[in-house]
Design a protein around this motif. Sequence first.
Motif, PDB file in Angstrom:
ATOM      1  N   ILE A  11      26.660  93.289  -2.543  1.00 50.76           N
ATOM      2  CA  ILE A  11      25.793  92.133  -2.285  1.00 50.76           C
ATOM      3  C   ILE A  11      26.619  90.851  -2.224  1.00 50.76           C
ATOM      4  N   ILE A  12      27.550  90.682  -3.131  1.00 49.10           N
ATOM      5  CA  ILE A  12      28.398  89.486  -3.145  1.00 49.10           C
ATOM      6  C   ILE A  12      29.250  89.417  -1.885  1.00 49.10           C
ATOM      7  N   LEU A  13      29.799  90.540  -1.472  1.00 53.26           N
ATOM      8  CA  LEU A  13      30.612  90.544  -0.252  1.00 53.26           C
ATOM      9  C   LEU A  13      29.781  90.209   0.983  1.00 53.26           C
ATOM     10  N   ILE A  14      28.569  90.744   1.058  1.00 52.93           N
ATOM     11  CA  ILE A  14      27.700  90.446   2.197  1.00 52.93           C
ATOM     12  C   ILE A  14      27.347  88.960   2.207  1.00 52.93           C
ATOM     13  N   LEU A  15      27.010  88.397   1.049  1.00 59.01           N
ATOM     14  CA  LEU A  15      26.689  86.970   0.977  1.00 59.01           C
ATOM     15  C   LEU A  15      27.901  86.098   1.294  1.00 59.01           C
ATOM     16  N   THR A  16      29.071  86.544   0.872  1.00 57.51           N
ATOM     17  CA  THR A  16      30.292  85.793   1.137  1.00 57.51           C
ATOM     18  C   THR A  16      30.572  85.685   2.630  1.00 57.51           C
ATOM     19  N   VAL A  17      30.225  86.707   3.359  1.00 56.53           N
ATOM     20  CA  VAL A  17      30.441  86.688   4.807  1.00 56.53           C
ATOM     21  C   VAL A  17      29.283  85.998   5.524  1.00 56.53           C
ATOM     22  N   MET A  18      28.068  86.213   5.074  1.00 57.33           N
ATOM     23  CA  MET A  18      26.891  85.730   5.793  1.00 57.33           C
ATOM     24  C   MET A  18      26.649  84.235   5.619  1.00 57.33           C
ATOM     25  N   ILE A  19      26.867  83.682   4.445  1.00 59.50           N
ATOM     26  CA  ILE A  19      26.549  82.272   4.209  1.00 59.50           C
ATOM     27  C   ILE A  19      27.385  81.345   5.086  1.00 59.50           C
ATOM     28  N   PRO A  20      28.713  81.485   5.148  1.00 59.31           N
ATOM     29  CA  PRO A  20      29.448  80.615   6.069  1.00 59.31           C
ATOM     30  C   PRO A  20      29.058  80.827   7.537  1.00 59.31           C
ATOM     31  N   PHE A  21      28.761  82.066   7.892  1.00 54.19           N
ATOM     32  CA  PHE A  21      28.330  82.342   9.262  1.00 54.19           C
ATOM     33  C   PHE A  21      27.020  81.623   9.570  1.00 54.19           C
ATOM     34  N   LEU A  22      26.060  81.641   8.632  1.00 54.34           N
ATOM     35  CA  LEU A  22      24.789  80.963   8.848  1.00 54.34           C
ATOM     36  C   LEU A  22      24.958  79.448   8.890  1.00 54.34           C
ATOM     37  N   PHE A  23      25.840  78.911   8.071  1.00 53.60           N
ATOM     38  CA  PHE A  23      26.110  77.471   8.127  1.00 53.60           C
ATOM     39  C   PHE A  23      26.696  77.084   9.479  1.00 53.60           C
ATOM     40  N   HIS A  24      27.606  77.892   9.958  1.00 50.55           N
ATOM     41  CA  HIS A  24      28.208  77.621  11.258  1.00 50.55           C
ATOM     42  C   HIS A  24      27.168  77.767  12.371  1.00 50.55           C
ATOM     43  N   LEU A  25      26.326  78.757  12.273  1.00 53.40           N
ATOM     44  CA  LEU A  25      25.296  78.981  13.278  1.00 53.40           C
ATOM     45  C   LEU A  25      24.259  77.868  13.276  1.00 53.40           C
ATOM     46  N   SER A  26      23.968  77.291  12.123  1.00 52.26           N
ATOM     47  CA  SER A  26      22.964  76.231  12.049  1.00 52.26           C
ATOM     48  C   SER A  26      23.405  74.970  12.772  1.00 52.26           C
ATOM     49  N   ARG A  27      24.694  74.785  12.961  1.00 54.35           N
ATOM     50  CA  ARG A  27      25.175  73.628  13.724  1.00 54.35           C
ATOM     51  C   ARG A  27      24.689  73.679  15.160  1.00 54.35           C
ATOM     52  N   TYR A  28      24.550  74.865  15.698  1.00 52.04           N
ATOM     53  CA  TYR A  28      24.159  75.005  17.097  1.00 52.04           C
ATOM     54  C   TYR A  28      22.648  75.181  17.266  1.00 52.04           C
ATOM     55  N   LEU A  29      21.988  75.734  16.268  1.00 55.27           N
ATOM     56  CA  LEU A  29      20.553  75.959  16.392  1.00 55.27           C
ATOM     57  C   LEU A  29      19.741  74.709  16.110  1.00 55.27           C
ATOM     58  N   GLY A  30      20.161  73.910  15.196  1.00 51.98           N
ATOM     59  CA  GLY A  30      19.357  72.760  14.803  1.00 51.98           C
ATOM     60  C   GLY A  30      20.096  71.452  14.882  1.00 51.98           C
ATOM     61  N   ASP A  31      20.822  71.220  15.929  1.00 46.91           N
ATOM     62  CA  ASP A  31      21.603  70.002  16.056  1.00 46.91           C
ATOM     63  C   ASP A  31      20.691  68.856  16.487  1.00 46.91           C
ATOM     64  N   VAL A  32      20.258  68.053  15.518  1.00 53.99           N
ATOM     65  CA  VAL A  32      19.395  66.919  15.822  1.00 53.99           C
ATOM     66  C   VAL A  32      20.156  65.603  15.760  1.00 53.99           C
ATOM     67  N   THR A  33      21.403  65.632  15.361  1.00 55.21           N
ATOM     68  CA  THR A  33      22.134  64.379  15.198  1.00 55.21           C
ATOM     69  C   THR A  33      22.480  63.721  16.521  1.00 55.21           C
ATOM     70  N   LYS A  34      22.557  64.463  17.586  1.00 56.97           N
ATOM     71  CA  LYS A  34      22.898  63.865  18.873  1.00 56.97           C
ATOM     72  C   LYS A  34      21.744  63.036  19.420  1.00 56.97           C
ATOM     73  N   ASN A  35      20.522  63.483  19.199  1.00 58.04           N
ATOM     74  CA  ASN A  35      19.359  62.814  19.779  1.00 58.04           C
ATOM     75  C   ASN A  35      18.645  61.889  18.808  1.00 58.04           C
ATOM     76  N   ASN A  36      19.006  61.892  17.543  1.00 56.00           N
ATOM     77  CA  ASN A  36      18.306  61.104  16.548  1.00 56.00           C
ATOM     78  C   ASN A  36      19.175  59.911  16.149  1.00 56.00           C
ATOM     79  N   ASN A  37      18.813  58.733  16.622  1.00 52.85           N
ATOM     80  CA  ASN A  37      19.593  57.542  16.316  1.00 52.85           C
ATOM     81  C   ASN A  37      19.375  57.056  14.891  1.00 52.85           C
TER      82      ASN A  37
END
Length: 120
Positions: A11-37
Amino acid sequence: MNDNFYLPLTIILILTVMIPFLFHLSRYLGDVTKNNNAINQTYESGIKKTYKDSFERFNIKYYLVAIIFIIFDVEILFMFPWAVTLRDTGLFGLVEMFIFMTLLLAGLIYIYKKGALKWS
């Protein structure tokens, strides 16, 4: 051997791999900083756009307060193990901690007498 012996490690190994991947993926899925002044405004982000030199000097009081905080914060790190082992150490541990706290109180009195806590 027990079948569930490696389950926590897996479980720890799966979380260790998945959490950084999800953080990296969230940059592309929910990028609101470009359009939100509003996020780029000072109130929203807490960052001011400065036009001064980046090597501007700070008042020494900021550093002094930070060092005093670190010194008295480390005191708590020494008090936690003492509190956990108080029953094992008995009266000797209690007296030892009171001596330690007396020395810290003497340091606080010294800092106060020197005027290090006065901001003006």
